[in-house]
Design a protein around this motif. Structure first.
Motif, PDB file in Angstrom:
ATOM      1  N   ARG A 377       1.550  -1.172   0.024  1.00 27.46           N
ATOM      2  CA  ARG A 377       0.238   0.209   0.343  1.00 27.46           C
ATOM      3  C   ARG A 377       0.960   1.235   0.139  1.00 27.46           C
ATOM      4  NH1 ARG A 377      -4.635  -0.231   4.879  1.00 27.46           N
ATOM      5  NH2 ARG A 377      -4.968   2.008   3.274  1.00 27.46           N
ATOM      6  N   LEU A 378       2.119   1.579   1.059  1.00 27.24           N
ATOM      7  CA  LEU A 378       2.953   2.343   1.165  1.00 27.24           C
ATOM      8  C   LEU A 378       3.535   2.949  -0.892  1.00 27.24           C
ATOM      9  CD1 LEU A 378       4.123   2.062   4.225  1.00 27.24           C
ATOM     10  CD2 LEU A 378       2.746   3.893   3.963  1.00 27.24           C
ATOM     11  N   ASN A 379       3.461   1.611  -1.878  1.00 22.40           N
ATOM     12  CA  ASN A 379       4.275   1.910  -2.851  1.00 22.40           C
ATOM     13  C   ASN A 379       3.576   2.150  -3.368  1.00 22.40           C
ATOM     14  OD1 ASN A 379       7.142   0.160  -2.374  1.00 22.40           O
ATOM     15  ND2 ASN A 379       6.509  -1.639  -2.490  1.00 22.40           N
ATOM     16  N   ALA A 380       2.322   2.064  -3.940  1.00 20.95           N
ATOM     17  CA  ALA A 380       1.022   2.211  -4.415  1.00 20.95           C
ATOM     18  C   ALA A 380       0.646   4.141  -4.347  1.00 20.95           C
ATOM     19  CB  ALA A 380      -0.453   1.260  -4.221  1.00 20.95           C
ATOM     20  N   VAL A 381       1.187   4.911  -2.387  1.00 19.26           N
ATOM     21  CA  VAL A 381       0.147   5.665  -2.507  1.00 19.26           C
ATOM     22  C   VAL A 381       1.749   6.285  -2.520  1.00 19.26           C
ATOM     23  CG1 VAL A 381       1.513   5.569  -0.286  1.00 19.26           C
ATOM     24  CG2 VAL A 381      -0.771   7.077  -1.306  1.00 19.26           C
ATOM     25  N   GLN A 382       2.893   6.038  -2.420  1.00 22.71           N
ATOM     26  CA  GLN A 382       4.034   6.959  -2.802  1.00 22.71           C
ATOM     27  C   GLN A 382       3.894   7.054  -4.284  1.00 22.71           C
ATOM     28  OE1 GLN A 382       8.147   5.063  -2.961  1.00 22.71           O
ATOM     29  NE2 GLN A 382       8.732   6.942  -1.723  1.00 22.71           N
ATOM     30  N   LYS A 383       3.626   6.316  -5.286  1.00 25.30           N
ATOM     31  CA  LYS A 383       3.941   6.254  -6.932  1.00 25.30           C
ATOM     32  C   LYS A 383       2.832   7.454  -7.412  1.00 25.30           C
ATOM     33  CE  LYS A 383       3.895   2.965 -10.508  1.00 25.30           C
ATOM     34  NZ  LYS A 383       3.736   1.769 -11.376  1.00 25.30           N
ATOM     35  N   ASP A 384       1.114   7.067  -6.837  1.00 25.66           N
ATOM     36  CA  ASP A 384       0.753   7.805  -7.244  1.00 25.66           C
ATOM     37  C   ASP A 384      -0.694   8.051  -5.998  1.00 25.66           C
ATOM     38  OD1 ASP A 384      -1.610   9.133  -8.626  1.00 25.66           O
ATOM     39  OD2 ASP A 384      -2.087   7.012  -9.624  1.00 25.66           O
ATOM     40  N   PRO A 385      -0.247   9.317  -5.353  1.00 27.40           N
ATOM     41  CA  PRO A 385      -1.068   9.363  -3.640  1.00 27.40           C
ATOM     42  C   PRO A 385      -2.863   9.757  -4.979  1.00 27.40           C
ATOM     43  CG  PRO A 385       0.660  11.060  -4.194  1.00 27.40           C
ATOM     44  CD  PRO A 385       0.495  10.128  -4.771  1.00 27.40           C
ATOM     45  N   ASP A 438       5.008  11.655   5.241  1.00 32.52           N
ATOM     46  CA  ASP A 438       4.095  10.246   5.830  1.00 32.52           C
ATOM     47  C   ASP A 438       3.565   9.557   4.994  1.00 32.52           C
ATOM     48  OD1 ASP A 438       3.238   8.763   8.052  1.00 32.52           O
ATOM     49  OD2 ASP A 438       3.145   9.583   9.838  1.00 32.52           O
ATOM     50  N   TYR A 439       3.271   8.593   4.161  1.00 38.36           N
ATOM     51  CA  TYR A 439       2.119   8.151   3.596  1.00 38.36           C
ATOM     52  C   TYR A 439       1.320   7.672   4.544  1.00 38.36           C
ATOM     53  CZ  TYR A 439       4.869   9.700  -0.475  1.00 38.36           C
ATOM     54  OH  TYR A 439       5.390  10.473  -0.955  1.00 38.36           O
ATOM     55  N   TRP A 440       1.818   6.945   5.766  1.00 41.58           N
ATOM     56  CA  TRP A 440       0.879   5.944   6.376  1.00 41.58           C
ATOM     57  C   TRP A 440      -0.080   7.185   6.613  1.00 41.58           C
ATOM     58  CZ3 TRP A 440      -1.212   0.929   6.271  1.00 41.58           C
ATOM     59  CH2 TRP A 440      -1.282   0.876   7.046  1.00 41.58           C
ATOM     60  N   HIS A 441       0.172   7.933   7.623  1.00 43.92           N
ATOM     61  CA  HIS A 441      -0.413   8.661   7.835  1.00 43.92           C
ATOM     62  C   HIS A 441      -1.662   9.254   6.918  1.00 43.92           C
ATOM     63  CE1 HIS A 441      -2.295  12.234  10.608  1.00 43.92           C
ATOM     64  NE2 HIS A 441      -2.016  12.676   9.514  1.00 43.92           N
ATOM     65  N   PHE A 442      -1.097   9.304   5.993  1.00 45.80           N
ATOM     66  CA  PHE A 442      -2.425   9.821   4.633  1.00 45.80           C
ATOM     67  C   PHE A 442      -3.024   8.618   5.022  1.00 45.80           C
ATOM     68  CE2 PHE A 442      -3.401   9.344   0.289  1.00 45.80           C
ATOM     69  CZ  PHE A 442      -3.930  10.559   0.036  1.00 45.80           C
ATOM     70  N   LEU A 443      -2.713   7.793   4.665  1.00 51.23           N
ATOM     71  CA  LEU A 443      -3.720   6.088   4.225  1.00 51.23           C
ATOM     72  C   LEU A 443      -4.526   6.294   5.261  1.00 51.23           C
ATOM     73  CD1 LEU A 443      -1.326   3.831   2.599  1.00 51.23           C
ATOM     74  CD2 LEU A 443      -3.272   5.074   1.773  1.00 51.23           C
TER      75      LEU A 443
END
Length: 468
Positions: A377-385, A438-443
């Motif tokens: 999930r972090l890979n996906a959001v980092q690539k395209d939030p 902080d991508y995890w906080h975003f998710l």
């Protein structure tokens, strides 16, 4: 009441031996047996006596009036005897009904019925004594019977018959009132024999099933113990309701049937249960081995998370490798215990241990999967939030359209949480700016926003559904 005077089939019992009638009230002289015998003399024969005298009999002739009075007295005596017999028969039938009720029912209503029957029995004894006294007091076959004596006899016997009739009416009314109690008692008695037979058959079926299981090599000691515990209950059933009571026997029979049936079902399932436990032992052992391999991949996943993302994205997963290894170790130990219990045919213990193993492996599986899922999930959001942002904005707009449907202005109860959701999403998007977002906080924030919006949508639909 006892034998009935005036009835051809009734036994002639001396009054001194009749229960409930004191011997001291017996009239001295001719025994009552003679009186009862003569009571059966047909009226025609009595009327024919003058002709017999004319043919050379020994009775004296006193004229037509005395003989008419004698005939009327004899008719009154016969009618009183019939009333006595009818009352005696009704009392005997009622006693059977009372005994049926008392065998089944111990309720206050049943106890009142017994007390009322006893009181009615005393009343019947009183009028029966007066009837017997009237019969004993007058010898209608005396040669010198005077008209006045016959008239007194007719009056007393008629009064006795009327009193017997009145008591018979009381008895009939009492019998009618027993209908509900008697119906309930007869219903229970009708259930008794089939219930006891079902219990016996259930015990026999359970015993046969247990023998069959043992013949296959399974001991089934716990089932045998449960069946043996029912043996005293079978003894009580065989002793009968007379000793233990009808309600208690019915309850015992139904309970024995249920418990014996449960033993039979479990005995018949035992071979399948043993096979199922064997299958679960193999399956869970294989799963534990697979989890051991998978848990070894958690550490490389954590290393990549540490290298590419901020600490907030992976700190909660730090314990996964150690806890996974510990859970697998405990699961394997429980599997060994379950195997031992299976070998000893302790089925309940084996089943409980296998449930513990499954719970340990489930929690381990979730933890191991969480590390890999986090990285994905972090890979996906980092690539395209933007995909996550669009998904959340669409949920908000859909809820806003629903809130405005049929309205010029939204309900504040719905508008306020939706406005808060918009602001919260904007803050989460703003948090992606910077060198190390902080991508995890975003998710987690976008997930929380969607849950809040879904709650507003559900509330709107419930309110509108209730309004319709």
């Amino acid at each position: 009441m006892t034998a009935t005077p005036g009835q051809p089939d009734s036994p002639s019992v001396p009054r001194a031996h009749r229960p409930g009638r004191p011997a001291s009230s017996r009239t001295p002289g001719r025994p009552l047996r003679d009186a009862l015998t003569l009571m059966a003399l047909p009226l025609v024969a009595a009327l024919a006596l003058p002709a017999a005298f004319a043919g050379g009999g020994t009775r004296r002739w006193f004229g037509g009036r005395a003989e008419n009075q004698r005939a009327e007295a004899q008719a009154a005596k016969d009618a009183a005897a019939a009333a006595f017999y009818e009352l005696d028969t009704a009392q005997r039938d009622l006693r059977i009904s009372i005994e049926t009720i008392t065998a089944v029912d111990d309720s206050p209503a049943a106890r009142r019925a017994v007390a009322d029957f006893d009181a009615l029995g005393r009343r019947i004894d009183e009028v029966s004594h007066r009837y017997i006294d009237a019969v004993d007091a007058h010898d209608l076959d005396r040669d010198d019977l005077e008209a006045s004596a016959a008239s007194r006899a007719r009056a007393e016997l008629t009064a006795a018959r009327e009193e017997l009739g009145r008591v018979k009416q009381e008895l009939d009314r009492f019998t009618d009132g027993l209908g509900p109690l008697l119906g309930k008692a007869e219903t229970q008695l009708a259930r008794l024999a089939p219930a006891v037979e079902r219990a016996r058959q259930a015990l026999l079926a359970a015993s046969d099933a247990l023998d069959s299981v043992r013949a296959s090599g399974l001991r089934a000691d716990d089932l045998a113990a449960r069946l043996a515990a029912l043996s005293p209950e079978l003894t009580r059933l065989n002793q009968g309701a007379g000793q233990h009571g009808v309600p208690q026997t019915l309850e015992r029979a139904e309970r024995v049937s249920r418990e014996a049936e449960a033993v039979r079902v479990e005995a018949e399932r035992l071979p399948d249960r043993a096979a199922e436990i064997d299958h679960r032992l193999v399956s869970l052992r294989t799963r534990a081995q697979a989890l051991t391999t998978r848990s070894e991949q958690v550490e490389p996943t954590l290393s990549e998370l540490r290298r590419r993302f901020t600490a907030a994205c992976w700190q909660d997963l730090q314990h996964v490798p150690d806890s996974a290894a510990e859970n697998v170790r405990r699961a394997e130990a429980k599997l060994a215990e379950a195997q031992t219990a299976r070998g000893a045919q302790r089925w309940a213990d084996a089943t409980a241990l296998l449930s513990t193993v499954r719970a340990l492996l489930n929690s381990t599986d979730e933890a191991v999967s969480a590390a890999g899922d986090r990285l994905h999930r972090l890979n996906a959001v980092q690539k395209d939030p933007q995909q996550e942002i669009d998904r959340t904005r669409f949920a908000i707009r859909d809820a806003q359209r629903l809130a405005m449907a049929g309205r010029n202005t939204p309900d504040p109860r719905h508008a306020r949480p939706l406005d808060d959701a918009v602001a919260r999403l904007d803050r989460a998007v703003a948090g992606l700016e910077g060198r190390h977002p902080d991508y995890w906080h975003f998710l987690t924030e976008t997930e929380a926003v969607r849950r809040a919006v879904a709650g507003v949508v559900s509330a709107i639909r419930e309110e509108r559904g209730a309004g319709h």
